[in-house]
Structure formats: structure tokens, C-alpha cells
Design an enzyme around this catalytic site. Structure first.
Site, mmCIF file in Angstrom:
data_model
loop_
_atom_site.group_PDB
_atom_site.id
_atom_site.type_symbol
_atom_site.label_atom_id
_atom_site.label_comp_id
_atom_site.label_asym_id
_atom_site.label_seq_id
_atom_site.Cartn_x
_atom_site.Cartn_y
_atom_site.Cartn_z
ATOM 1 C CB SER A 88 -0.905 0.085 1.228
ATOM 2 O OG SER A 88 -1.631 -1.122 1.265
ATOM 3 C CG HIS B 257 -3.472 -2.807 -3.972
ATOM 4 N ND1 HIS B 257 -2.294 -3.878 -3.381
ATOM 5 C CD2 HIS B 257 -3.789 -2.352 -2.483
ATOM 6 C CE1 HIS B 257 -1.936 -3.580 -2.197
ATOM 7 N NE2 HIS B 257 -3.079 -2.953 -1.713
ATOM 8 C CG HIS C 220 -4.542 -7.919 0.307
ATOM 9 N ND1 HIS C 220 -4.775 -7.248 -0.913
ATOM 10 C CD2 HIS C 220 -3.519 -7.530 1.044
ATOM 11 C CE1 HIS C 220 -3.715 -6.213 -0.635
ATOM 12 N NE2 HIS C 220 -2.882 -6.483 0.439
ATOM 13 C CE1 TYR D 249 -8.555 -6.897 1.375
ATOM 14 C CE2 TYR D 249 -6.824 -7.199 2.699
ATOM 15 C CZ TYR D 249 -7.359 -6.316 1.830
ATOM 16 O OH TYR D 249 -6.792 -5.456 1.265
ATOM 17 C CD GLU D 250 -8.003 -8.302 -2.870
ATOM 18 O OE1 GLU D 250 -8.547 -8.230 -4.301
ATOM 19 O OE2 GLU D 250 -6.621 -8.204 -2.773
ATOM 20 C CB ALA E 116 0.319 -0.644 5.084
ATOM 21 C CG MET F 101 -5.038 -7.546 7.142
ATOM 22 S SD MET F 101 -6.519 -6.316 6.355
ATOM 23 C CE MET F 101 -6.879 -5.595 7.974
ATOM 24 C CB SER F 102 -0.078 -8.829 2.976
ATOM 25 O OG SER F 102 0.882 -7.887 3.128
ATOM 26 C CG ASN G 208 -2.714 1.785 11.424
ATOM 27 O OD1 ASN G 208 -2.200 1.446 10.545
ATOM 28 N ND2 ASN G 208 -3.116 1.077 12.492
ATOM 29 C CG HIS H 259 -8.219 1.744 3.471
ATOM 30 N ND1 HIS H 259 -7.081 0.972 3.439
ATOM 31 C CD2 HIS H 259 -8.429 2.215 2.128
ATOM 32 C CE1 HIS H 259 -6.849 0.809 2.294
ATOM 33 N NE2 HIS H 259 -7.645 1.468 1.622
HETATM 34 N N1 HPA Z 1 -3.992 -4.035 11.188
HETATM 35 C C1 HPA Z 1 -3.950 -4.886 10.005
HETATM 36 N N2 HPA Z 1 -3.511 -4.568 8.891
HETATM 37 C C2 HPA Z 1 -3.314 -3.000 8.900
HETATM 38 C C3 HPA Z 1 -3.099 -2.340 9.811
HETATM 39 C C4 HPA Z 1 -3.713 -2.633 11.013
HETATM 40 O O1 HPA Z 1 -3.765 -1.968 12.071
HETATM 41 N N3 HPA Z 1 -2.430 -1.098 9.451
HETATM 42 C C5 HPA Z 1 -2.519 -1.304 8.103
HETATM 43 N N4 HPA Z 1 -2.506 -2.581 7.731
#
Ligand code: HPA
Length: 276
Positions: free
Chosen positions: A31, A62, A84, A86-87, A114, A212-213, A236, A248
Site C-alpha cells: 500500500s 492496488h 490479499h 481477505y479478497e 503497510a 494482512m499480507s 498506524n 483505511h
Molecule cells: N491492522 C491490520 N492491517 C493493517 C493495519 C492494522 O492496524 N494497518 C495497516 N494494515
């Protein structure tokens, strides 16, 4: 032959019809890092959608294509955009691109992402070099019939993130005056962010960052003997650490704020990896 192996061979064939390019290193842009694709010289772009059976991302931001060319004189294959778990894709589809890049000849793999900071000593905007990972919350990409042509049934995971590449990455960061955190990344299935209790659990388990990757990709890469290095952008603080909810937008904002530093590090890493 195994169905997945046939699918992978077909993808490689289609790419080979377009180019005989031999990549040395492979790079997955997470990302906010997609712009790094512009740094590739003599670039040949191959949209994922032009490769039959290839998983195509549904996430905005993406863009989906391989970029083959040179970065600092090193022949690279770059993934601008990834899919990903989750997709909704099965894990073995999520790692298809990694396997294809290995089959095209890449020996080293740089993964970027990220991530949320679980370690409270981290600050949004930090970069973290992965020292190890926790994969326990997602299925293994190696589940199912083993692809013997790629690797062994029970691959060792005692050192997923290559020591020499990590050393070179630390030297790259130092040479550019970039601070680099180090830690353990945990892959969460998503797409919902974690709860505060889950983040406390992850901290107890030894995680420093969550995303998530990446981990599934690193496992598939190690299975076939690629040397792996991975860097997270802490976009974050993970859920429950700060009083505000996660979004996001915050992830994207931090990623774009850090972009120049992140790109500079990756550029320097690629140069140094040639001898690492
Ligand atoms: N959690 C999961 N995936 C993420 C996060 C998070 O806080 N920040 C960026 N991708």
C-alpha cells in the site's frame, strides 16, 4: 500433473511468450508504494489481467501489473499491486504471483506492506524490518498436495528472513540516515481490523506489527528456496493503543507521507542486495 502446477506453468509460458527477461530480484509493492514502479528502467509492463488464471486485486490503489526492468542496474520483476487473502482468494492463489516470479528466475524477494504498530514503542511513519513472523491466524499457502517441482513437503521456517539480506537492509538504512525498527510481523486474515483484545493477545504472543499480507508470500517463497527480506511501513498504531478508531484513510495518509523515505530505502536495498 497437479492442477496448480499446470496453472503456474501456463502463466509462466504466457509471460515467456512476451519476454525472455531474467530477473535477479523480485519486489512486491505494498500500500502506498506503487509509485516505485516508475523507478524501473527499460520497463516492460504486463497487466495481471492479461495472464490467464492470474488473481487480480479488487482493492483501490492496488494497480495490477508486473513490471520487468532494471533498478540500479539489477534486473528486477516488480509486482505493482498484490491480492490479499481477505479478497476471497484461496491462499494458494494469493501466492501464485510469488511462485511465478521464482519460476521466472528471481533468487531474492523483497516484500513490503503497510502494518499496524503493536509494539507501543513504535510511531506511525516508522519502517520495520521483519526478523520473524507469526502465521498462526491464516492457513498455510502450502496446504494441499505438495508442489514437488518447487519444494519439499515440510519446509524449514527457522530463518525465513535471510540474515545476509537483513544485514544489507540495515546498512542500506544507515547509509541513507533512515531509522529502521526491527520486529515480528503477524498476519491477520482481515478485512476487518483487529479488536483491542486481539491486539493485546498479539503483543503477549510476541508480535510487534500486524497486517494482512506478506507472511503467506514469505512462506511460499521459502518453500521454493528464495531468499526473503521484508519491510513494513507502520501506518498506524494498532487498535486500542490510541483513543481514536482505525481507518483505511489513516493508513493511506501515513503511507503517502512516508513514501519518499520508504522508496529511498528500497532503492538502496536493491543496490546492496546484488552482493549480499
Ligand atoms: N491492522 C491490520 N492491517 C493493517 C493495519 C492494522 O492496524 N494497518 C495497516 N494494515
Amino acid at each position: 500433473m497437479n492442477q496448480m502446477m499446470e496453472k503456474l506453468n501456463r502463466c509462466v509460458e504466457v509471460i515467456r511468450e512476451k519476454t525472455s527477461f531474467q530477473p535477479e530480484a523480485a519486489l512486491v509493492l505494498g500500500s502506498g508504494l506503487g509509485g516505485f514502479g516508475e523507478m524501473v528502467e527499460d520497463a516492460l509492463r504486463i497487466p495481471y489481467a492479461s495472464i490467464p488464471g492470474f488473481p487480480v486485486s479488487t482493492v483501490p490503489g492496488h494497480a495490477g501489473q508486473f513490471i520487468l526492468g532494471y533498478v540500479r542496474g539489477v534486473p528486477v520483476i516488480v509486482m505493482q499491486g498484490r491480492v490479499h487473502y481477505y479478497e476471497g482468494y484461496p491462499m494458494e492463489d494469493v501466492v501464485m504471483p510469488i511462485r511465478i516470479m521464482g519460476m521466472l528466475g528471481a533468487k531474492k524477494l523483497i516484500l513490503t506492506n503497510a502494518a499496524g504498530g503493536v509494539n507501543t514503542a513504535f510511531t506511525p511513519g516508522d519502517l520495520m524490518l521483519l526478523e520473524d513472523h507469526i502465521s498462526a491466524f491464516v492457513p498455510s499457502p502450502l496446504r494441499g498436495e505438495n508442489l514437488d517441482a518447487l519444494g519439499t513437503r515440510f519446509p524449514d521456517m527457522s530463518c525465513v528472513y535471510d540474515r545476509h539480506l537483513r544485514q544489507a537492509a540495515e546498512q542500506a538504512a544507515e547509509s541513507r540516515g533512515i531509522a529502521l525498527q526491527k520486529g515480528v510481523y503477524l498476519q491477520w486474515p482481515g478485512p476487518n481490523y483487529e479488536s483491542p483484545a486481539e491486539i493485546r493477545m498479539f503483543r503477549t504472543l510476541g508480535a510487534d506489527a500486524v497486517g494482512m499480507s506478506t507472511v503467506c508470500e514469505a512462506i511460499a517463497a521459502r518453500h521454493m528456496g528464495l531468499r526473503v527480506c521484508a519491510v513494513s511501513c507502520i501506518t498506524n498504531m494498532a487498535c486500542g493503543i490510541l483513543p481514536q478508531p482505525l481507518s483505511h484513510e489513516e493508513v493511506q495518509e501515513t503511507a503517502s507521507r512516508v513514501r519518499e523515505k520508504f522508496e529511498s530505502l528500497i532503492l538502496e536495498m536493491i543496490g546492496r542486495f546484488a552482493d549480499a
